[in-house]
Design an enzyme around this catalytic site. Structure first.
Site, PDB file in Angstrom:
ATOM      1  N   LYS A  96     -44.136  82.121  -1.792  1.00 30.21           N
ATOM      2  CA  LYS A  96     -45.111  82.589  -0.786  1.00 30.21           C
ATOM      3  C   LYS A  96     -44.992  84.102  -0.605  1.00 30.21           C
ATOM      4  CE  LYS A  96     -48.119  82.657   2.609  1.00 30.21           C
ATOM      5  NZ  LYS A  96     -48.121  82.050   3.928  1.00 30.21           N
ATOM      6  N   LYS A 148     -46.385  90.586   9.308  1.00 37.27           N
ATOM      7  CA  LYS A 148     -45.242  89.669   9.467  1.00 37.27           C
ATOM      8  C   LYS A 148     -44.695  89.267   8.098  1.00 37.27           C
ATOM      9  CE  LYS A 148     -44.680  85.219   9.481  1.00 37.27           C
ATOM     10  NZ  LYS A 148     -45.026  83.786   9.577  1.00 37.27           N
TER      11      LYS A 148
END
Lengths: 295, 295
Positions: free
Chosen positions: B171, B239
């Site tokens: 990811k 983030k």
């Protein structure tokens, strides 16, 4: 096919392009500093010329395909060059990838001699040139573009981009995007590998989702295999990143990603990787991360 | 459908995901710190729970979908959390996007209690969650992955990436690639515009060639129109770039492009653009180049 074409610059790109024009039936004259490059085309029926101004004397339309900005300035602006003694009404088409500012400067010189000029850099590389599948980005007057369109059609697909220099600008934009996509792929692969994930897995997942790109489709698998046969050589992308730097300065654009790309492609050159495919920028990230193949 | 599932974290992503599991016939218990989020699911037939450990007591499989690393640590490791008094043999699946190191730490804690754990972050966003078309990247033991596969099938398409943490690593790799592709698009657009070329022309040419990407297909047209409705919010990409920074430190990766991306997405946050789509990074390049829309 009444218009006579002169073609200057018979390198890896120019040679097959000139060949397509002969095959399409255009009367063609050619010039290159290397006689052996001229010889290949004369065997195909082209007429050899001894200088740029000799080409211009004979041809209605002059096409140039040269390595860099300074070559274009030399070939057009020097004594014995394309613009030396040129008669009004000639059409000049520079298909080299050069700085937009030099493209505008040479076009302005041509205009002062009542000749129209287009900047028409290409993408698609050697394969695109051989297969007549080049993407041609064109700047200049629209009606001049229309006049050149049948010729572009012999070489690939042309898009009108705007006023003089706009073709070079769009080519520069293209090279910005490709460089940053390649750096993204390189960093993703190094992060994955150092964190213990098989590169092929990273590629499979990224290719199937939002991270997909044509760059990844074309070179991702070979990157996983460590195959950096060009393709598009790194030193040519560095040349383009120098053009982007000059354009960024001229148009006052702050492009931090492109500046970083310039640094990383300079590192490729410094490390002897200039003749590898531009996807080999992963080797710079590996070098920085002490993660070279076999290390 | 014998296995009872507990679902913790019913936000924008978790709510539709939990809904799909109810619809698929799984007995489902839910917990969230916001009672109104729980109420939506209980109306669909889910069983409300008062804490993480209460969910674990009842369910065979616990799925979490939480904002960040510290939430995952809190929900799993705190008193009254998922691992508090857990019985052996439970399967834990964290689908949050968090740091690979935290994923490994929590999985190790689970293993010490004889429970298997998978890290299974997703891409595809809110739309993917609603349409059950998430791409799920999974780390952990292969046979544990196989056990969870029917559940993943209700939510999207899962790929086995490797050992514990590998899902988070992939990811992170995905988000590296997407960020750098977006920065490339942003810089190309600003260079084109300041050099006087219509953005739509830049997009048309780049999309048709080697610069194409799924990011460009999805957001290029909206970028040209100045439409930055999310999509994927910039502050969430920031983030993820923080996670990438932590991973780069942990695995000793020097990722200069990702570091630059972190800086540029920090600038988005600083300028109040955190809730715009992540393609709005073009606004930072415009800010730097004094080329804002209307300027």
């Amino acid at each position: 096919m009444d218009e006579k074409i002169g073609f200057i610059g018979l390198g890896i790109m120019g040679q097959p392009m000139a060949g397509h024009l002969v095959d399409a039936g255009y009367p063609l004259a050619v010039y290159d500093v290397r006689p052996e490059a001229v010889a290949v085309l004369t065997r195909s029926g082209a007429r050899p010329m001894a200088s740029g101004c000799e080409v211009t004397e004979w041809a209605d339309i002059v096409i140039t395909m040269l390595p860099d900005s300074r070559d274009v300035e030399e070939v057009y602006l020097s004594k014995g060059g394309v613009l030396d003694g040129i008669r009004p009404g000639r059409l000049l088409v520079d298909m080299s990838t050069i700085s937009p500012q030099v493209a505008v400067k040479v076009a302005d010189e041509a205009a002062s001699r009542e000749c129209a000029m287009l900047d028409a850099p290409v993408s698609g590389g050697e394969t695109g040139a051989r297969n007549a599948k080049l993407s041609i980005m064109v700047g200049g007057e629209r009606q001049v573009f229309d006049r050149a369109l049948p010729i572009f059609g012999v070489l690939g697909k042309a898009t009108y981009c705007g006023k003089s220099g706009a073709g070079q600008v769009v080519k520069a934009c293209n090279q910005v995007q490709v460089a940053l996509t390649l750096i993204g792929m390189a960093e993703a692969m190094v992060l994955g590998k150092k964190a213990g994930v098989d590169r092929a897995v990273v590629l499979d997942v990224l290719s199937a989702g939002y991270a997909q790109s044509r760059v990844m489709d074309a070179r991702g698998g070979r990157l996983v295999d460590g195959d950096f046969q060009p393709g598009f050589r790194s030193h040519l992308h560095l040349k383009d990143l120098n053009i982007i730097r000059e354009a960024a300065r001229a148009y006052e654009c702050c492009l931090p990603g492109s500046a970083l790309a310039h640094s990383l492609y300079t590192a490729m050159q410094a490390n002897g990787w200039g003749d590898l495919d531009h996807s080999a920028v992963v080797k710079v990230i590996e070098l920085l991360s002490n993660s070279a193949e076999g290390a």
